[in-house]
Scaffold this motif. Structure first.
Motif, PDB file in Angstrom:
ATOM      1  N   MET A  80      88.908  -2.393 -13.073  1.00  0.00           N
ATOM      2  CA  MET A  80      88.059  -3.205 -13.949  1.00  0.00           C
ATOM      3  C   MET A  80      88.128  -4.686 -13.597  1.00  0.00           C
ATOM      4  O   MET A  80      87.106  -5.346 -13.501  1.00  0.00           O
ATOM      5  N   ALA A  81      89.342  -5.223 -13.393  1.00  0.00           N
ATOM      6  CA  ALA A  81      89.459  -6.631 -12.994  1.00  0.00           C
ATOM      7  C   ALA A  81      89.032  -6.828 -11.555  1.00  0.00           C
ATOM      8  O   ALA A  81      88.548  -7.898 -11.174  1.00  0.00           O
ATOM      9  N   ALA A  82      89.178  -5.792 -10.718  1.00  0.00           N
ATOM     10  CA  ALA A  82      88.865  -5.932  -9.294  1.00  0.00           C
ATOM     11  C   ALA A  82      87.370  -6.006  -9.039  1.00  0.00           C
ATOM     12  O   ALA A  82      86.910  -6.790  -8.196  1.00  0.00           O
ATOM     13  N   ALA A  83      86.579  -5.190  -9.736  1.00  0.00           N
ATOM     14  CA  ALA A  83      85.158  -5.035  -9.405  1.00  0.00           C
ATOM     15  C   ALA A  83      84.385  -6.351  -9.372  1.00  0.00           C
ATOM     16  O   ALA A  83      83.643  -6.607  -8.409  1.00  0.00           O
ATOM     17  N   PRO A  84      84.500  -7.229 -10.373  1.00  0.00           N
ATOM     18  CA  PRO A  84      83.740  -8.490 -10.308  1.00  0.00           C
ATOM     19  C   PRO A  84      84.170  -9.380  -9.131  1.00  0.00           C
ATOM     20  O   PRO A  84      83.333 -10.073  -8.544  1.00  0.00           O
ATOM     21  N   VAL A  85      85.444  -9.345  -8.802  1.00  0.00           N
ATOM     22  CA  VAL A  85      85.940 -10.137  -7.675  1.00  0.00           C
ATOM     23  C   VAL A  85      85.392  -9.576  -6.367  1.00  0.00           C
ATOM     24  O   VAL A  85      84.933 -10.318  -5.488  1.00  0.00           O
ATOM     25  N   VAL A  86      85.420  -8.264  -6.242  1.00  0.00           N
ATOM     26  CA  VAL A  86      84.851  -7.629  -5.056  1.00  0.00           C
ATOM     27  C   VAL A  86      83.375  -7.986  -4.922  1.00  0.00           C
ATOM     28  O   VAL A  86      82.895  -8.335  -3.828  1.00  0.00           O
ATOM     29  N   ALA A  87      82.652  -7.920  -6.013  1.00  0.00           N
ATOM     30  CA  ALA A  87      81.219  -8.226  -5.985  1.00  0.00           C
ATOM     31  C   ALA A  87      80.973  -9.657  -5.531  1.00  0.00           C
ATOM     32  O   ALA A  87      80.056  -9.930  -4.730  1.00  0.00           O
ATOM     33  N   ALA A  88      81.772 -10.602  -6.027  1.00  0.00           N
ATOM     34  CA  ALA A  88      81.589 -12.011  -5.659  1.00  0.00           C
ATOM     35  C   ALA A  88      81.852 -12.236  -4.173  1.00  0.00           C
ATOM     36  O   ALA A  88      81.094 -12.949  -3.496  1.00  0.00           O
ATOM     37  N   TRP A  89      82.898 -11.628  -3.646  1.00  0.00           N
ATOM     38  CA  TRP A  89      83.226 -11.817  -2.237  1.00  0.00           C
ATOM     39  C   TRP A  89      82.251 -11.070  -1.339  1.00  0.00           C
ATOM     40  O   TRP A  89      81.901 -11.545  -0.250  1.00  0.00           O
ATOM     41  N   ARG A  90      81.776  -9.920  -1.774  1.00  0.00           N
ATOM     42  CA  ARG A  90      80.779  -9.215  -0.982  1.00  0.00           C
ATOM     43  C   ARG A  90      79.451  -9.995  -0.946  1.00  0.00           C
ATOM     44  O   ARG A  90      78.764 -10.001   0.079  1.00  0.00           O
ATOM     45  N   SER A  91      79.099 -10.642  -2.042  1.00  0.00           N
ATOM     46  CA  SER A  91      77.847 -11.402  -2.063  1.00  0.00           C
ATOM     47  C   SER A  91      77.891 -12.578  -1.099  1.00  0.00           C
ATOM     48  O   SER A  91      76.846 -13.086  -0.671  1.00  0.00           O
ATOM     49  N   ALA A  92      79.101 -12.993  -0.744  1.00  0.00           N
ATOM     50  CA  ALA A  92      79.268 -14.066   0.240  1.00  0.00           C
ATOM     51  C   ALA A  92      79.352 -13.526   1.660  1.00  0.00           C
ATOM     52  O   ALA A  92      79.594 -14.293   2.600  1.00  0.00           O
ATOM     53  N   GLY A  93      79.188 -12.229   1.818  1.00  0.00           N
ATOM     54  CA  GLY A  93      79.199 -11.627   3.144  1.00  0.00           C
ATOM     55  C   GLY A  93      80.569 -11.296   3.690  1.00  0.00           C
ATOM     56  O   GLY A  93      80.708 -11.032   4.888  1.00  0.00           O
ATOM     57  N   VAL A  94      81.571 -11.307   2.826  1.00  0.00           N
ATOM     58  CA  VAL A  94      82.945 -11.045   3.261  1.00  0.00           C
ATOM     59  C   VAL A  94      83.221  -9.546   3.212  1.00  0.00           C
ATOM     60  O   VAL A  94      82.875  -8.865   2.235  1.00  0.00           O
ATOM     61  N   LYS A  95      83.845  -9.018   4.246  1.00  0.00           N
ATOM     62  CA  LYS A  95      84.278  -7.624   4.225  1.00  0.00           C
ATOM     63  C   LYS A  95      85.485  -7.483   3.300  1.00  0.00           C
ATOM     64  O   LYS A  95      86.376  -8.338   3.302  1.00  0.00           O
ATOM     65  N   VAL A  96      85.486  -6.400   2.517  1.00  0.00           N
ATOM     66  CA  VAL A  96      86.513  -6.248   1.480  1.00  0.00           C
ATOM     67  C   VAL A  96      87.166  -4.876   1.575  1.00  0.00           C
ATOM     68  O   VAL A  96      86.480  -3.853   1.722  1.00  0.00           O
ATOM     69  N   VAL A  97      88.490  -4.868   1.479  1.00  0.00           N
ATOM     70  CA  VAL A  97      89.240  -3.647   1.201  1.00  0.00           C
ATOM     71  C   VAL A  97      89.790  -3.794  -0.207  1.00  0.00           C
ATOM     72  O   VAL A  97      90.569  -4.711  -0.489  1.00  0.00           O
ATOM     73  N   ASP A  98      89.353  -2.911  -1.089  1.00  0.00           N
ATOM     74  CA  ASP A  98      89.742  -2.982  -2.499  1.00  0.00           C
ATOM     75  C   ASP A  98      90.843  -1.965  -2.769  1.00  0.00           C
ATOM     76  O   ASP A  98      90.687  -0.775  -2.484  1.00  0.00           O
ATOM     77  N   LEU A  99      91.968  -2.421  -3.330  1.00  0.00           N
ATOM     78  CA  LEU A  99      93.093  -1.540  -3.608  1.00  0.00           C
ATOM     79  C   LEU A  99      93.016  -0.899  -4.982  1.00  0.00           C
ATOM     80  O   LEU A  99      93.855  -0.050  -5.309  1.00  0.00           O
TER      81      LEU A  99
END
Length: 336
Positions: A80-99
């Protein structure tokens, strides 16, 4: 640390998994650890929190980081806390590995049943399940990888050859993990006094890793409703799953079953199939999953054991394994 190469941020580096991910990145021959963030511990050095990792970097508030300055991020936040952060970094074009668990389940309804309303459901379709031994090709092309849970990692790898052959009829999983799997924040259940010289089951009968395991077994062609019971061990690290499989073909011999595993994992650098009974010390501080299979001729069941280090293959080193694939490096670079 290399002077050039993809810059990686670890968001949530004050937790056990995030701190280990930062340490692995610091020693990685290709990636640069560009930043490590934490909220309550911002301003402290990571090697003061975890001296044994020897990572001399100051933790910063995640709000001060500009995603545009990074090529990738490992997000080590709770669900729940991770999803908005992942979304923000993905919108900037950053590749993400979410734990977290936020992008592991492909069905938003299933996520809602086990976790609650998904905060960034539109990203689910983009995510690739981050178990390289099953999804290596897709991970290479992915921009968002959902790192598996530690219990599902050990369980799915232990059972994948049987699932591909459609041999799992009924399944009971007895899983045991060290206390680090519960995270850094101590609770009454994970306090030393509660854990020492004790073994206790928890989250019975609805542990949240259950649908993740069922999802992946079904994806392998063997849908099954499982019984999954986790236990807490008086260890800091380590995990062992014991899987009791009622076979759809009970006459299959132990030799035939072991041949399935040999064929499935012959080329896998981080899977060891053994004739002995694997233990958690066998894989401590490694990215290895060690698997042992035995056939109970009296009952016709297969008993499969999977041992991993919950902080390594169960979390942080598997995240680096996924990053390696995402950036075109050798899969074991920096972790094997």
């Amino acid at each position: 640390m290399p002077e050039s190469g993809p810059r990686v941020a670890v968001l949530g580096a004050s937790g056990y998994a995030g701190a280990l991910a930062a340490a692995l990145l610091t020693r990685h021959p290709a990636f640069q650890l560009g930043a490590a963030s934490a909220r309550s511990d911002a301003g402290r050095r990571l090697d003061h929190l975890y001296p044994h990792h020897r990572v001399a970097i100051e933790l910063v508030s995640p709000d001060t980081l500009d995603p545009g300055g990074f090529d990738a991020a490992i997000v080590a936040y709770p669900h729940m806390a991770a999803a908005p952060v992942v979304a923000a970094w993905r919108s900037a074009g950053v590749k993400v590995v979410d734990l977290s668990a936020d992008f592991r389940l492909r069905d938003v309804g299933t996520y809602g049943e086990w976790y609650g309303a998904h905060p960034e459901a539109e990203l689910i379709a983009e995510a690739v399940y981050g178990l390289p031994e099953l999804y290596r090709t897709a991970i290479r092309e992915a921009s968002l990888v959902a790192n598996p849970g530690c219990y599902p990692t050990a369980t799915i790898l232990a059972l994948a050859p049987l699932a591909r052959a459609g041999l799992i009829g009924d399944l009971v999983i007895d899983a045991k993990s060290g206390v680090s799997g519960a995270g850094r924040a101590a609770t009454e259940a994970t306090h030393f006094v509660s854990v020492d010289e004790n073994v206790r089951a928890y989250k019975v009968p609805r542990h949240r890793h259950t649908p993740e395991i069922e999802q992946e077994l079904a994806a392998l062609g063997n849908p099954v409703t499982i019984t999954f019971t986790p236990h807490l061990l008086p260890l800091d690290q380590g995990e062992l799953v014991s899987c009791y499989v009622t076979l759809t073909e009970p006459d299959r011999s132990e030799t035939e079953l072991r041949d399935l595993y040999a064929d499935a994992y012959r080329e896998e650098a981080f899977i060891e199939t053994v004739d002995t009974l694997p233990g958690v010390r066998d894989v401590r501080d490694t990215n290895i999953c060690r698997i042992g299979l035995h056939k109970d001729e009296r009952t016709g069941r297969a008993i499969v054991f999977g041992a991993i280090d919950n902080l390594w293959k169960g979390t942080a080193s598997q995240a680096i394994q996924n990053l390696n694939l995402m950036f075109g490096y050798a899969e074991g670079l920096g972790i094997g």
